[in-house]
Design an enzyme around this catalytic site. Structure first.
Site, PDB file in Angstrom:
ATOM      1  N   LYS A 276     -17.317 -69.676 -25.858  1.00  0.00           N
ATOM      2  CA  LYS A 276     -17.350 -68.961 -27.122  1.00  0.00           C
ATOM      3  C   LYS A 276     -16.297 -69.555 -28.064  1.00  0.00           C
ATOM      4  CE  LYS A 276     -18.439 -64.241 -28.440  1.00  0.00           C
ATOM      5  NZ  LYS A 276     -18.372 -62.829 -28.066  1.00  0.00           N
ATOM      6  N   GLU A 361     -24.755 -47.643 -22.030  1.00  0.00           N
ATOM      7  CA  GLU A 361     -24.521 -46.361 -22.683  1.00  0.00           C
ATOM      8  C   GLU A 361     -25.057 -45.183 -21.870  1.00  0.00           C
ATOM      9  OE1 GLU A 361     -24.587 -49.590 -25.760  1.00  0.00           O
ATOM     10  OE2 GLU A 361     -25.952 -48.988 -24.141  1.00  0.00           O
ATOM     11  N   ARG A 389     -28.981 -44.623 -27.546  1.00  0.00           N
ATOM     12  CA  ARG A 389     -29.507 -45.244 -26.329  1.00  0.00           C
ATOM     13  C   ARG A 389     -29.314 -44.353 -25.104  1.00  0.00           C
ATOM     14  NH1 ARG A 389     -27.932 -51.495 -26.231  1.00  0.00           N
ATOM     15  NH2 ARG A 389     -29.968 -51.542 -25.230  1.00  0.00           N
TER      16      ARG A 389
END
Length: 621
Positions: A276, A361, A389
């Site tokens: 990244k 979640e 969610r």
């Protein structure tokens, strides 16, 4: 002319030589860096997938082959290579390019994404649709090592593994970094898998050089050898052909292996390792800070200017530490949003009471319910859009059992540049219909802290909604003061019209009321609604106006209308809130004004509704 300037669609990319592809990747990375520095947006994730993006569009016949980016915050190189280079200066701005894949924006955006762990399900659907229609095309899902920890991703893997005649490729972009540091057993598994990367890379390189008859023999030998040398990967147990891990920044490795696996029937899994922030040392050193950022100088990097106002996220983070110091039962839970939800300091001070459950979640909410069953006091810090969610868990596992869980709903209301996918426009409506649930909407920073304390001490499920960014600059008290549950307050006494403001709409409502000489109530609670205050204002005024930064359908305004109807009070009532449509990205203040939720819009709506009828309003100019 730079090579990148000659590429307006992937068909032109496919005409390049291997050496030109390397040059193109270098130019593309530089373009992403300087483009994001001017507009703000996601940087680290996009720098990390440059070579992967080039390879995918070079090997696969996009858009005929469907390419789905999980989450999608790494789609900037994809957008640049698919005809949107000249519009990148409009990224995340009103009327400009979305920061995520969007089907309405381009035929190359096969599926709209922004929430995590959806790509494999969508790509599987596309692959099976192609099979049903007799179409020879491929579906590719690109998913990160953070997103693949989501339960939905494993549901899709489990489903996909039984179809041995589909063209489905799952590319795992393994950069050992989600938005927050990766957590969980799967991350440890990837680390162990990486320790054997030499074996895997050697195996795949040898295969690529073998003619087909020998490759078939080699595969049978490999199958037996693997039982001795290394256990099968979890993805092979799901029914996928596994390849990797390979260097995701080496086009000379990426392209041949993609070409070799392109025509394999059945589900295929390619494990790609990237870094990244690749190519920009500041982002490589601090990928979290450079994940999502505003405008900056590429030479100097992020220069944080001191802000005179605290953000609501900071208010929550400070409150969490203070409340934890006063009550040892408090535990904090985040679904992979430690930084975004303001829990970094809490983790440092109370590591044994901090739980990052990953991008999960549903699990986060039921996990909190289990803690509450045993007398703990869980605080779930979650964005409003992500609580959607876990709706079943919210109802079935928390509210139905009336468990003592506090929900801190960050990013409620419009969120600006992230747009419709991240807007928290629906939490009032979807929470209001749940029995046992308390819903508070903070008008300012001081009240936010008070409401968090109130929710924590309330014996049952309670939520506090607050917006992204800073408020009006109200300084919170140092103590942990609460407010009476279900009680609002009158903030301005006027005539004829009473404005009932919920949450951050209080300030523009007060400004509009000064022009109209209207009364204003800070309602504070959506549920339980202060019905006594509603009746008082209804009886003493000619009309009622409700204002909320949430959807009108099912929202706080409808709660007021229901209370009036139940009491048999008939009064003209005007509901102001977010319209029944998805609102695109742009400056948050601009979007609120376009929705009529700034002071000018509120005043204009009241005048338009009531000026020519009853009551007659007297406007102060």
């Amino acid at each position: 002319m730079k090579l990148l300037e000659t590429i307006n669609e992937p068909t032109e990319l496919r005409q390049l030589t291997p050496s030109q592809l390397t040059q193109l990747a270098d130019e593309l990375r530089e373009y992403v860096l300087h483009s994001v520095s001017k507009t703000g947006g996601h940087l680290s994730s996009n720098l990390g997938v440059v070579e992967l993006t080039v390879a995918l569009h070079y090997v696969f016949n996009t858009p005929e082959d469907r390419l789905v980016w999980d989450v999608g915050h790494q789609c900037y190189p994809h957008k640049i290579l698919t005809g949107r280079r000249e519009r990148m200066h409009t990224l995340r701005q009103f009327g400009g390019l979305s920061g995520f894949p969007k089907r309405e924006e381009s035929i190359y955006d096969a599926f709209g994404t922004a929430h995590s762990s959806t790509s494999i399900s969508a790509a599987l659907g596309m692959a099976l649709a192609a099979r049903s229609k007799g179409e020879d095309r491929r579906a590719i899902a690109v998913i990160g090592d953070g997103a693949i920890t989501g339960g939905m991703a494993f549901e899709a893997l489990n489903n996909a593994g039984v179809y041995d005649d589909i063209n489905l490729l799952v590319v795992l972009n393994d950069n050992d970094m989600s938005i927050s540091p990766p957590v969980g057993a799967l991350n440890r598994y990837f680390s162990r898998l990486m320790s054997g990367k030499f074996y895997a890379a050697t195996r795949n390189a040898a295969k690529a050089m073998l003619p087909k008859p020998m490759a078939d023999i080699a595969k049978r030998i490999e199958t037996q050898a693997k039982k001795v040398i290394a256990p099968a990967t979890v993805f092979e147990e799901f029914g996928f052909r596994y390849f990797g891990p390979i260097d995701g920044h080496d086009l000379n490795a990426l392209i041949p292996i993609m070409q070799n696996i392109r025509d394999i029937k059945g589900p295929v899994f390619l494990h790609v390792v990237t870094k990244k922030g690749q190519g920009y040392k500041l982002a490589e050193a601090d990928p979290i800070s450079y994940h999502g950022l505003g405008k900056f100088s590429p030479d100097k990097g992020i220069q944080l200017a001191p802000s005179p106002k605290m953000t609501y996220t900071e208010i929550f983070g400070n409150w969490l530490c203070d409340m934890a110091a006063s009550d040892s039962r408090l535990v904090g839970i985040t679904p992979a949003m430690r930084e975004g939800s303001g829990m970094v300091e809490f983790e440092q001070q109370y590591p044994e009471r901090y739980y990052d459950v990953g991008i999960a979640e549903q699990h986060a909410v039921t996990f909190a319910a289990g803690l509450a069953c045993e007398g703990m006091k869980p605080v779930v810090a979650i964005y409003s859009t992500f609580l959607q969610r876990a709706y079943d868990q919210l109802i079935h596992d928390v509210a139905l059992q009336n468990l003592d869980v506090t929900f801190a709903l960050d990013r409620s209301g419009l969120v600006g540049a992230d747009g419709a996918t991240h807007a928290g426009n629906y939490d009032i409506a979807f929470l209001r219909c749940i029995p046992n649930m308390v819903i508070m909407a903070a008008a300012d920073e001081k009240e936010c802290r008070q409401m968090l304390s109130t929710a924590f001490h309330y014996n049952g499920p309670a939520s506090v909604r607050y917006p992204r960014g800073a408020g009006i600059g109200a300084v919170p008290d140092k103590d942990l003061q609460t407010i009476p549950v279900g009680k609002g307050e009158i903030r301005r006494n006027g005539q004829q019209v009473a404005i009932l403001a919920f949450g951050t709409m209080l300030e523009p409502a007060l400004e509009a009321a000064d022009r109209l000489n209207a009364s204003v109530a800070n309602m504070r609670f959506v549920k339980p609604l202060d019905t006594a205050l509603v009746m008082q204002l209804a009886r003493s005024h000619e009309a009622i106006v409700t204002v909320e930064e949430g959807c009108i359908a099912g929202g706080a305004g409808e709660a007021v209308a229901e209370a009036l109807a139940e009491a048999g009070i008939v009064k003209p009532i005007l509901h102001l809130g977010l319209p029944d449509k998805f609102i695109d990205h742009g400056d948050a203040a601009q979007l609120l004004a376009l929705c009529g939720l700034d002071a000018n819009g509120i005043a204009a709506s009241i005048q338009q509704r009531f000026l020519n009828g009853e009551p007659k309003l007297v406007v102060n100019h």
